[in-house]
Design a protein around this motif. Sequence first.
Motif, PDB file in Angstrom:
ATOM      1  N   ILE A  94      23.809   9.134  -3.859  1.00  0.00           N
ATOM      2  CA  ILE A  94      22.855   9.418  -2.631  1.00  0.00           C
ATOM      3  C   ILE A  94      21.419   9.022  -3.457  1.00  0.00           C
ATOM      4  N   MET A  95      21.222   7.508  -3.041  1.00  0.00           N
ATOM      5  CA  MET A  95      20.034   7.127  -3.526  1.00  0.00           C
ATOM      6  C   MET A  95      18.517   7.195  -2.564  1.00  0.00           C
ATOM      7  N   ILE A  96      17.594   8.387  -3.639  1.00  0.00           N
ATOM      8  CA  ILE A  96      16.284   8.358  -2.527  1.00  0.00           C
ATOM      9  C   ILE A  96      15.464   7.290  -2.772  1.00  0.00           C
ATOM     10  N   VAL A  97      14.682   6.716  -2.500  1.00  0.00           N
ATOM     11  CA  VAL A  97      13.893   5.402  -3.079  1.00  0.00           C
ATOM     12  C   VAL A  97      12.415   5.504  -2.013  1.00  0.00           C
ATOM     13  N   GLY A  98      11.152   4.933  -2.766  1.00  0.00           N
ATOM     14  CA  GLY A  98      10.023   5.218  -2.900  1.00  0.00           C
ATOM     15  C   GLY A  98       9.000   4.915  -3.959  1.00  0.00           C
ATOM     16  N   GLU A  99       8.458   4.040  -3.722  1.00  0.00           N
ATOM     17  CA  GLU A  99       6.992   4.083  -5.447  1.00  0.00           C
ATOM     18  C   GLU A  99       6.574   5.043  -5.127  1.00  0.00           C
ATOM     19  N   GLY A 100       6.154   5.523  -6.297  1.00  0.00           N
ATOM     20  CA  GLY A 100       5.333   6.250  -6.053  1.00  0.00           C
ATOM     21  C   GLY A 100       5.596   7.986  -6.270  1.00  0.00           C
ATOM     22  N   MET A 101       7.484   7.842  -5.623  1.00  0.00           N
ATOM     23  CA  MET A 101       7.347   9.102  -5.817  1.00  0.00           C
ATOM     24  C   MET A 101       7.420  10.081  -7.368  1.00  0.00           C
ATOM     25  N   LEU A 102       7.341   9.374  -8.104  1.00  0.00           N
ATOM     26  CA  LEU A 102       7.216   9.620  -9.549  1.00  0.00           C
ATOM     27  C   LEU A 102       6.528  11.116  -9.403  1.00  0.00           C
ATOM     28  N   ASN A 103       5.616  10.604  -9.179  1.00  0.00           N
ATOM     29  CA  ASN A 103       4.079  11.025  -8.752  1.00  0.00           C
ATOM     30  C   ASN A 103       3.330  12.222  -7.439  1.00  0.00           C
ATOM     31  N   THR A 104       4.930  12.041  -7.297  1.00  0.00           N
ATOM     32  CA  THR A 104       4.527  13.168  -5.884  1.00  0.00           C
ATOM     33  C   THR A 104       4.799  14.052  -5.600  1.00  0.00           C
ATOM     34  N   VAL A 105       4.416  15.520  -6.211  1.00  0.00           N
ATOM     35  CA  VAL A 105       4.958  16.565  -6.199  1.00  0.00           C
ATOM     36  C   VAL A 105       6.070  17.197  -4.496  1.00  0.00           C
ATOM     37  N   GLY A 106       6.564  18.227  -4.941  1.00  0.00           N
ATOM     38  CA  GLY A 106       7.117  18.127  -3.731  1.00  0.00           C
ATOM     39  C   GLY A 106       8.942  16.920  -3.404  1.00  0.00           C
ATOM     40  N   VAL A 107       8.993  16.173  -3.570  1.00  0.00           N
ATOM     41  CA  VAL A 107      10.026  15.262  -3.332  1.00  0.00           C
ATOM     42  C   VAL A 107      11.469  16.053  -3.238  1.00  0.00           C
ATOM     43  N   THR A 108      11.295  16.229  -4.567  1.00  0.00           N
ATOM     44  CA  THR A 108      12.467  16.992  -4.795  1.00  0.00           C
ATOM     45  C   THR A 108      12.887  17.879  -3.775  1.00  0.00           C
ATOM     46  N   GLN A 109      12.041  19.001  -4.220  1.00  0.00           N
ATOM     47  CA  GLN A 109      12.624  20.225  -3.328  1.00  0.00           C
ATOM     48  C   GLN A 109      12.883  19.299  -1.791  1.00  0.00           C
ATOM     49  N   LYS A 110      11.629  18.689  -0.877  1.00  0.00           N
ATOM     50  CA  LYS A 110      12.515  18.539   0.091  1.00  0.00           C
ATOM     51  C   LYS A 110      13.598  18.145   0.390  1.00  0.00           C
ATOM     52  N   ALA A 111      14.642  16.687  -0.598  1.00  0.00           N
ATOM     53  CA  ALA A 111      15.651  16.626  -0.635  1.00  0.00           C
ATOM     54  C   ALA A 111      16.185  18.226  -0.924  1.00  0.00           C
ATOM     55  N   THR A 112      16.501  18.062  -2.177  1.00  0.00           N
ATOM     56  CA  THR A 112      16.819  19.339  -1.939  1.00  0.00           C
ATOM     57  C   THR A 112      17.326  20.198  -0.434  1.00  0.00           C
ATOM     58  N   THR A 113      16.369  21.430  -0.590  1.00  0.00           N
ATOM     59  CA  THR A 113      16.202  21.935   0.460  1.00  0.00           C
ATOM     60  C   THR A 113      17.409  21.232   1.932  1.00  0.00           C
ATOM     61  N   LYS A 165       0.641  -1.618  -0.141  1.00  0.00           N
ATOM     62  CA  LYS A 165       0.067   0.008   0.145  1.00  0.00           C
ATOM     63  C   LYS A 165       0.873   1.329   0.087  1.00  0.00           C
ATOM     64  N   GLN A 166       0.241   2.355  -0.901  1.00  0.00           N
ATOM     65  CA  GLN A 166       1.242   3.385  -1.264  1.00  0.00           C
ATOM     66  C   GLN A 166       1.215   4.224   0.818  1.00  0.00           C
ATOM     67  N   HIS A 167       2.643   4.717   1.320  1.00  0.00           N
ATOM     68  CA  HIS A 167       2.901   5.093   2.457  1.00  0.00           C
ATOM     69  C   HIS A 167       2.097   6.553   1.824  1.00  0.00           C
ATOM     70  N   LYS A 168       2.133   7.395   3.076  1.00  0.00           N
ATOM     71  CA  LYS A 168       1.594   8.973   3.125  1.00  0.00           C
ATOM     72  C   LYS A 168       2.783   9.390   2.759  1.00  0.00           C
ATOM     73  N   GLN A 169       4.121   9.082   3.739  1.00  0.00           N
ATOM     74  CA  GLN A 169       5.260   9.645   3.127  1.00  0.00           C
ATOM     75  C   GLN A 169       5.980   8.192   2.144  1.00  0.00           C
ATOM     76  N   CYS A 170       5.974   8.358   0.811  1.00  0.00           N
ATOM     77  CA  CYS A 170       6.378   8.399  -0.294  1.00  0.00           C
ATOM     78  C   CYS A 170       7.691   7.430  -0.201  1.00  0.00           C
ATOM     79  N   VAL A 171       8.648   8.361   0.876  1.00  0.00           N
ATOM     80  CA  VAL A 171      10.115   7.770   0.639  1.00  0.00           C
ATOM     81  C   VAL A 171      10.643   6.968   1.442  1.00  0.00           C
ATOM     82  N   VAL A 172      10.851   5.498   1.214  1.00  0.00           N
ATOM     83  CA  VAL A 172      10.618   4.709   2.786  1.00  0.00           C
ATOM     84  C   VAL A 172      12.349   4.735   2.690  1.00  0.00           C
ATOM     85  N   GLY A 173      12.953   4.709   2.064  1.00  0.00           N
ATOM     86  CA  GLY A 173      14.381   4.756   2.184  1.00  0.00           C
ATOM     87  C   GLY A 173      15.678   5.307   1.948  1.00  0.00           C
ATOM     88  N   ILE A 174      16.992   5.419   2.121  1.00  0.00           N
ATOM     89  CA  ILE A 174      17.732   6.369   2.104  1.00  0.00           C
ATOM     90  C   ILE A 174      19.631   5.888   1.735  1.00  0.00           C
TER      91      ILE A 174
END
Lengths: 449, 449
Positions: free
Chosen positions: B386-405, B291-300
Motif C-alpha cells: 500500500i502506497m500513501i503518496v503526497g509531496e511534503g509528507m516527509l516533513n509533516t508530523v502525524g501522517v504516519t500516526q494517522k495511517a497506522t491508526t 502548491k502544498q495542500h493543507k492535507q499533504c496526502v493526495v492519493g493511496i
Amino acid sequence: MKVVKFGGSSVADAEQIKKVVNIIQQDEERKLIIVSAPGKSKLYDYKITDQLIKLFEASQESNTYDSYLDSILQRFSEIIHNLNINQAVLTSIEDSIYSVLESHLPPEAKLDEMKAIGEDSSAKIISAYLTECGMEATYLNPKEAGIIVSNEPGNAQVLDESYQQIYKLRKKKGIMVIPGFFGFSKSGELVTFSRGGSDITGSIIAAGVKADLYENFTDVDSVYTVNPNIVHNPKNIDVLTYKEMRELSYAGFSVFHDEALIPAFKANIPVAIKNTNNPQSEGTYIVAERKQHKQCVVGIASDAGFCSLYIHKYLMNREIGFGRKIFEILEEENISFEHAPSGIDDMSVIIHEGQLTPEKEEKIINKINHTLQPDTVQIEHGLGLIMIVGEGMLNTVGVTQKATTALKQADVNIRMINQGSSEVSMMFGVLEKDINKAIVSLYKVFFAE
Amino acid sequence: MKVVKFGGSSVADAEQIKKVVNIIQQDEERKLIIVSAPGKSKLYDYKITDQLIKLFEASQESNTYDSYLDSILQRFSEIIHNLNINQAVLTSIEDSIYSVLESHLPPEAKLDEMKAIGEDSSAKIISAYLTECGMEATYLNPKEAGIIVSNEPGNAQVLDESYQQIYKLRKKKGIMVIPGFFGFSKSGELVTFSRGGSDITGSIIAAGVKADLYENFTDVDSVYTVNPNIVHNPKNIDVLTYKEMRELSYAGFSVFHDEALIPAFKANIPVAIKNTNNPQSEGTYIVAERKQHKQCVVGIASDAGFCSLYIHKYLMNREIGFGRKIFEILEEENISFEHAPSGIDDMSVIIHEGQLTPEKEEKIINKINHTLQPDTVQIEHGLGLIMIVGEGMLNTVGVTQKATTALKQADVNIRMINQGSSEVSMMFGVLEKDINKAIVSLYKVFFAE
C-alpha cells in the motif's frame, strides 16, 4: 557451575571488594570469578586503567611519570592495607609495572601489557582476600585459563581452540579468580580485548566451561526499559532474549559493549545482570527464549550520530544492479551501513557518522555521480535512531500505531521508519534534537500507562 | 498548442466519435490528435485490437478467420455509415488487413502490423469525419509524424532523434490525427509499443512539439484518491505532481500504464486527465510542481502479487559486502527488486511475484545459502503493498500516526513499513487478504473526515 564477573565499580576499593567476597560466599556454584580493574568509587574519581595508560604515555615521551606511578601504587596499597592481606601482593604489582616499563617490546605490545596490570592486580588481590577469608581460592592467569587470542593489540579476537582448553577448568578445585580484559596469542604475547573487555572474558569463560549461568555484576539493579539518563527511574526488564538484547545494545544501550556477550549467546548460556551493591535484587536475565509478554515491547534504545546518504534517480527501480553498485562503492571505501531503505526511484543508506570524513564523503558522492548518474545525491547529518524492541512485535496489531501516536504527541517528525526487516525491532529515524522528547513520550505510551 | 489523446472507449462507436469531434471543435489549440483503436462500448463488448490479434492467430494456424474479419469490418462499416463519411475509408481499412494477411514478414513483425490497424483505422475515420464537419484535418502516419523507435516488436522504445522530427509538426497547418500505439524503426519496419501504447504516443508527440498541455481523454472524470473498485465514489484529485503520479501508478493505479507519461514528464509538459463523456468536468492536472495542500496526502494506491525474500544472519551488519552480495545474486537471475529494508542482522527484499518461478526461487535460495551462509533464508508469498503518496509528507508530523491508526482500526497487521527513502510516499506491506479493508480505513482517515 556459575561464572561471575565483577565490573570496575565492584572492585574499586576495599569496601566494594568485601561485598564481592560476600557475594561469592553466598553461593558455592560461583566458582569462576572474572574481575575488572578498579574503577571510579566514592573514594577515587579515576579509573586505574586510565592511570596506567597515562603512565605508559609519559614513559614513552620520556616525561616524568612518578605522579601516575605513585597514585596507582598508593591506591593498591590502600586496598591491600584495608583488606589486611599480605604485602607481597603489592610487591608483585609493583614488580609487574617496573617490568613493563623496562621491557623492550614494541610500543603497542607494551601498552597492552601495561593496561592489563589493572585487571591482573584486581585478581591477585581478590584471590588473596578470599584465601584470607578462609576459602580455597587461586589466582589464574588467562594463559593458564586457556584464553588464546589473535595478536591484534587492543582488539584481540578469541580463537576457537580456547574453548577446549577452558573446559578443563571444570575439573579444578576451589575458586579461580581470573583477570578480565586480556588473553595470550599462540606465540605467548599478552593482547588486550577492546575496551570493556572484562565482559568479553567472562563471556568466553562461561561459554568454555559450559556454565549454568553467567552472572555479570555491575552497579545497576537491572537493565532498564529505556535510558535512565532520559527517563527518571524507568521500569526494569526482568527477562530479555539474546536477540532483543542485541538490538537494544546496538542502538546505544549502555550496559554492555555491543558484542561482549556473543560467546555466551552462541553457547546458549543464560546471562544475569546483577548489582554488587544490591545483590538481593532479581536483576535481568538474558536467555535464548522467553515466554511471550502480554506487552510485546520490552525496551526502547536510542543513539545519535548517524547520517543518511540519499540517492534519487528517475526510473531507478528499472535499473537492475543499481542497489548493488551503491553498496559496491561503499564497500570500496570500507564503509558498513546500518539500514538501506529503498523506494521506487530513491534509496537511502544510513551510516554511522564516525565512519565518514569530509574527504571520504566527497569521494563517495563523486563515485556515485560518476557511476550511476543520479538526479540527486546528498548526505543528511544529525540523525538519531530509535529502536523499539520486542519479540513477537511483527505479528502484533497496533504496536506501530502506539509508537507513531507517541511520536506525534511529542511533535516529533519521523524522518524514516524501517519495520519488517527484523522480526524483533522497529526502527525510527528522527533528528538528533528530537531523541529525548521522543523517548520520554514512547516510554509513557509503552511502559507507564 | 495542445496534444489531445482519446482512448479506446472514446472512439468505440459513432456516437463517441461525435463527442470527440465536438471536443476538438471547442478549442482551436487542440491541433494534434492521437487516437486509440475502438474499445468496448455500449454497443460492442469487445476491443478491436483483441479481434485483430485473434484474426492474426487464426491465420497463422491456417484456421478459418472469416468470423473475426467479418466482425472487424462490420464494426468499422457501421461507424463509417453512422458518421456518414466516404466509403473509401472502409476500402482502405479492408485493403490494409488483406495486405498484412498476404505479407511474408516474420510472424512477430506481422503481428505488430496487424495490431496497429485498429489505431490506424481510428485515425483515418476521425480525420475524414473532421473534414466532413468542415474542419481542416489530415491523417498523419507515425512515420510522417517522426516517431522513430527501436525494432523490438511489441515493446518499441522511442529514439531521441524522434523529438527533432516531431517538433517540425508545429509548422503544419490544420488538425493532424495520428494513430497511437506504434512507430517505425530506422529501417522502416512498423513496431508497436507495449499495450496501452496510445498514451505513450501522445506523450511522445506532446514532448516533441513542446505542447502547452497534453490532454488525455478517457472515460473517467479524474484520477481518484483511491481505487474506485474498493471505495465507492471516492474523492477526485485535482492536481498531482509527476512524482506523485509515478508513485501512485507504480502501486497499481490503473489510469495509466506505469511509464506512458515519462516523455511528457521529462519535457515538463503538464498533463490533463479528462472525460470524453463529461468534458465540462475539470479533470486532474499532472504537473511538475504544485502548491502544498493543507492535507499533504493526495492519493493511496495498492497492489497485490509481491513476495519477500528474508535473510537473517547473526552479526550480519558487521560483514561489509553482505547487502551487495545479495543484490548480485538477484542480478545474476535478472531479478529487479522493489524495496530492500534491512535491519541489524536481517534483510528483506521485496520482489514482484511475477518474476519468480519455483525453480528460480530454489536457485536463488541455494545461491544465498552457498555464498552467504545465513542462519535463515526464506520467501514469504502473498504480500500486498500500500502506497500513501503526497509531496511534503516527509516533513509533516502525524501522517504516519494517522495511517497506522487507520490500519489498527481495520485490524490489519503491518508486515512492513518503508518510510523515508522516498520523499513523497510511505509504503506499508500487508497480507493480500487485508488490502481492501486497509484501503477502506485509510480512505476514511485521510479523505472522508
